[in-house]
Design a protein around this motif. Structure first.
Motif, PDB file in Angstrom:
ATOM      1  N   ARG A 202      -6.757  58.787 107.780  1.00 41.23           N
ATOM      2  CA  ARG A 202      -5.632  59.641 107.389  1.00 41.23           C
ATOM      3  C   ARG A 202      -5.612  59.855 105.883  1.00 41.23           C
ATOM      4  N   LEU A 203      -5.863  58.778 105.118  1.00 42.05           N
ATOM      5  CA  LEU A 203      -5.890  58.899 103.657  1.00 42.05           C
ATOM      6  C   LEU A 203      -7.011  59.827 103.199  1.00 42.05           C
ATOM      7  N   GLN A 204      -8.182  59.726 103.834  1.00 41.38           N
ATOM      8  CA  GLN A 204      -9.306  60.600 103.483  1.00 41.38           C
ATOM      9  C   GLN A 204      -8.968  62.061 103.760  1.00 41.38           C
ATOM     10  N   LYS A 205      -8.324  62.322 104.909  1.00 41.47           N
ATOM     11  CA  LYS A 205      -7.932  63.692 105.240  1.00 41.47           C
ATOM     12  C   LYS A 205      -6.928  64.236 104.233  1.00 41.47           C
ATOM     13  N   GLU A 206      -5.969  63.408 103.840  1.00 37.87           N
ATOM     14  CA  GLU A 206      -4.978  63.839 102.853  1.00 37.87           C
ATOM     15  C   GLU A 206      -5.647  64.151 101.508  1.00 37.87           C
ATOM     16  N   GLN A 207      -6.604  63.311 101.096  1.00 38.54           N
ATOM     17  CA  GLN A 207      -7.308  63.558  99.830  1.00 38.54           C
ATOM     18  C   GLN A 207      -8.128  64.837  99.891  1.00 38.54           C
ATOM     19  N   GLN A 208      -8.795  65.084 101.023  1.00 41.77           N
ATOM     20  CA  GLN A 208      -9.566  66.313 101.193  1.00 41.77           C
ATOM     21  C   GLN A 208      -8.663  67.539 101.153  1.00 41.77           C
ATOM     22  N   ALA A 209      -7.482  67.436 101.810  1.00 39.83           N
ATOM     23  CA  ALA A 209      -6.537  68.557 101.810  1.00 39.83           C
ATOM     24  C   ALA A 209      -6.044  68.852 100.396  1.00 39.83           C
ATOM     25  N   LYS A 210      -5.746  67.794  99.609  1.00 34.73           N
ATOM     26  CA  LYS A 210      -5.300  67.980  98.223  1.00 34.73           C
ATOM     27  C   LYS A 210      -6.402  68.617  97.371  1.00 34.73           C
ATOM     28  N   LEU A 211      -7.644  68.165  97.588  1.00 37.28           N
ATOM     29  CA  LEU A 211      -8.775  68.716  96.829  1.00 37.28           C
ATOM     30  C   LEU A 211      -8.973  70.193  97.137  1.00 37.28           C
ATOM     31  N   LYS A 212      -8.881  70.565  98.428  1.00 36.41           N
ATOM     32  CA  LYS A 212      -9.020  71.969  98.825  1.00 36.41           C
ATOM     33  C   LYS A 212      -7.917  72.825  98.213  1.00 36.41           C
ATOM     34  N   LYS A 213      -6.698  72.272  98.174  1.00 38.39           N
ATOM     35  CA  LYS A 213      -5.574  73.007  97.585  1.00 38.39           C
ATOM     36  C   LYS A 213      -5.794  73.250  96.092  1.00 38.39           C
ATOM     37  N   LYS A 214      -6.311  72.235  95.398  1.00 44.33           N
ATOM     38  CA  LYS A 214      -6.596  72.392  93.973  1.00 44.33           C
ATOM     39  C   LYS A 214      -7.685  73.436  93.734  1.00 44.33           C
ATOM     40  N   GLN A 215      -8.743  73.384  94.551  1.00 43.34           N
ATOM     41  CA  GLN A 215      -9.831  74.357  94.416  1.00 43.34           C
ATOM     42  C   GLN A 215      -9.350  75.775  94.679  1.00 43.34           C
ATOM     43  N   LYS A 216      -8.504  75.926  95.688  1.00 45.34           N
ATOM     44  CA  LYS A 216      -7.963  77.255  96.007  1.00 45.34           C
ATOM     45  C   LYS A 216      -7.098  77.774  94.864  1.00 45.34           C
ATOM     46  N   LYS A 217      -6.282  76.888  94.291  1.00 46.15           N
ATOM     47  CA  LYS A 217      -5.422  77.277  93.167  1.00 46.15           C
ATOM     48  C   LYS A 217      -6.257  77.693  91.960  1.00 46.15           C
ATOM     49  N   LYS A 218      -7.357  76.954  91.729  1.00 49.91           N
ATOM     50  CA  LYS A 218      -8.232  77.281  90.601  1.00 49.91           C
ATOM     51  C   LYS A 218      -8.908  78.634  90.816  1.00 49.91           C
ATOM     52  N   ARG A 219      -9.365  78.907  92.044  1.00 50.82           N
ATOM     53  CA  ARG A 219      -9.995  80.201  92.347  1.00 50.82           C
ATOM     54  C   ARG A 219      -9.025  81.351  92.125  1.00 50.82           C
ATOM     55  N   LEU A 220      -7.774  81.169  92.542  1.00 50.54           N
ATOM     56  CA  LEU A 220      -6.765  82.210  92.339  1.00 50.54           C
ATOM     57  C   LEU A 220      -6.510  82.452  90.856  1.00 50.54           C
ATOM     58  N   GLU A 221      -6.431  81.366  90.081  1.00 55.53           N
ATOM     59  CA  GLU A 221      -6.214  81.508  88.640  1.00 55.53           C
ATOM     60  C   GLU A 221      -7.393  82.212  87.970  1.00 55.53           C
ATOM     61  N   ASP A 222      -8.620  81.875  88.413  1.00 54.20           N
ATOM     62  CA  ASP A 222      -9.811  82.538  87.869  1.00 54.20           C
ATOM     63  C   ASP A 222      -9.812  84.032  88.178  1.00 54.20           C
ATOM     64  N   LYS A 223      -9.400  84.374  89.410  1.00 55.79           N
ATOM     65  CA  LYS A 223      -9.346  85.799  89.795  1.00 55.79           C
ATOM     66  C   LYS A 223      -8.319  86.546  88.963  1.00 55.79           C
ATOM     67  N   LYS A 224      -7.156  85.918  88.742  1.00 54.07           N
ATOM     68  CA  LYS A 224      -6.116  86.550  87.930  1.00 54.07           C
ATOM     69  C   LYS A 224      -6.607  86.782  86.507  1.00 54.07           C
ATOM     70  N   GLN A 225      -7.282  85.770  85.957  1.00 56.14           N
ATOM     71  CA  GLN A 225      -7.801  85.888  84.592  1.00 56.14           C
ATOM     72  C   GLN A 225      -8.869  86.979  84.509  1.00 56.14           C
ATOM     73  N   GLN A 226      -9.702  87.053  85.549  1.00 62.46           N
ATOM     74  CA  GLN A 226     -10.748  88.080  85.580  1.00 62.46           C
ATOM     75  C   GLN A 226     -10.135  89.478  85.637  1.00 62.46           C
ATOM     76  N   LYS A 227      -9.059  89.614  86.442  1.00 59.67           N
ATOM     77  CA  LYS A 227      -8.377  90.911  86.523  1.00 59.67           C
ATOM     78  C   LYS A 227      -7.763  91.293  85.188  1.00 59.67           C
ATOM     79  N   LYS A 228      -7.187  90.296  84.492  1.00 54.87           N
ATOM     80  CA  LYS A 228      -6.594  90.566  83.181  1.00 54.87           C
ATOM     81  C   LYS A 228      -7.658  91.019  82.182  1.00 54.87           C
TER      82      LYS A 228
END
Length: 233
Positions: free
Chosen positions: A66-92
């Protein structure tokens, strides 16, 4: 001959698929409950049914998983947030690079105008197709009991007038626009209680629509949109 059997099987499969009902049951009493399903299968239910606690679910190995799954979910969320921020910066950066290019800006404005026209045409086609979609719904009311209340007598009277008129409009809409199963006697009731500080609602609704009716509506909207775009061009 084999081709005909395959074709017959495909037609039969599509017919069975279109006949499968999508169902929704909504209950409102002390707590809100919702059940969504397709045919006999339950896809979503809230609140979830009570399940007795099993001590075997709390072993050290399962806890680590369960702890491993939670850590993987948090990591995926961080990566997704970073990709969105990169896309926004690229658009700017892209937008800043295009500043001062009058011809390109004018061309983009023209494209936006065409896009807006296409979006408005699509919205119009969807609105035209909605009556057919509503007509495919089977609606049933098992219970609708409304008790209007308020902090003061005037509030209770006003709430009762608003709710009774709204209920009349709702029943008229369901009766005219859907396959409405008329409720039994004493199933639908509205009253005023001048001692009640807050309006109380008890409801039990059932909605059903077949996949074929949804597909038919979507195909009709698509054909209407294509005809509109051909006429415009």
């Amino acid at each position: 001959m084999v081709f005909l059997w395959i074709l017959l099987g495909l037609i039969l499969f599509i017919a069975l698929l279109c006949a499968i009902p999508l169902r929704l049951r909504i209950r409102l009493d002390e707590q809100f409950s919702l059940l969504a399903g397709i045919g006999p299968l339950v896809l979503f239910r809230t609140p979830k049914p009570f399940r007795p606690v099993d001590l075997r679910d709390f072993t050290y190995r399962k806890h680590r998983k369960r702890l491993q799954k939670e850590q993987q979910a948090k990591l995926k969320k961080k990566q997704k947030k970073k990709r969105l921020e990169d896309k926004k910066q690229q658009k700017k950066n892209t937008a800043a690079a295009k500043v001062g290019e009058i011809e390109k800006t004018a061309a983009e404005a023209g494209k936006k105008e065409n896009k807006l026209e296409g979006i408005l045409s699509l919205v119009s086609c969807v609105l035209d197709g909605l009556p057919g979609l509503f007509g495919g719904f089977k609606c049933r009311i098992f219970l609708l009991d409304v008790t209007a209340g308020g902090k003061e007598a005037a509030d209770t009277a006003r709430n009762f007038a608003i709710l009774s008129q709204s209920l009349a409009y709702l029943l008229e809409f369901l009766d005219n626009k859907t396959h409405f199963v008329r409720p039994r006697e004493n199933t639908v009731a509205i009253r005023a209680d001048f001692l009640l500080a807050k309006t109380r609602v008890k409801a039990d609704f059932y909605l059903q629509i077949r996949i074929g009716q949804i597909l038919g509506t979507v195909i009709g909207i698509a054909f209407s949109y294509i005809k509109t775009m051909i006429r415009v061009s």
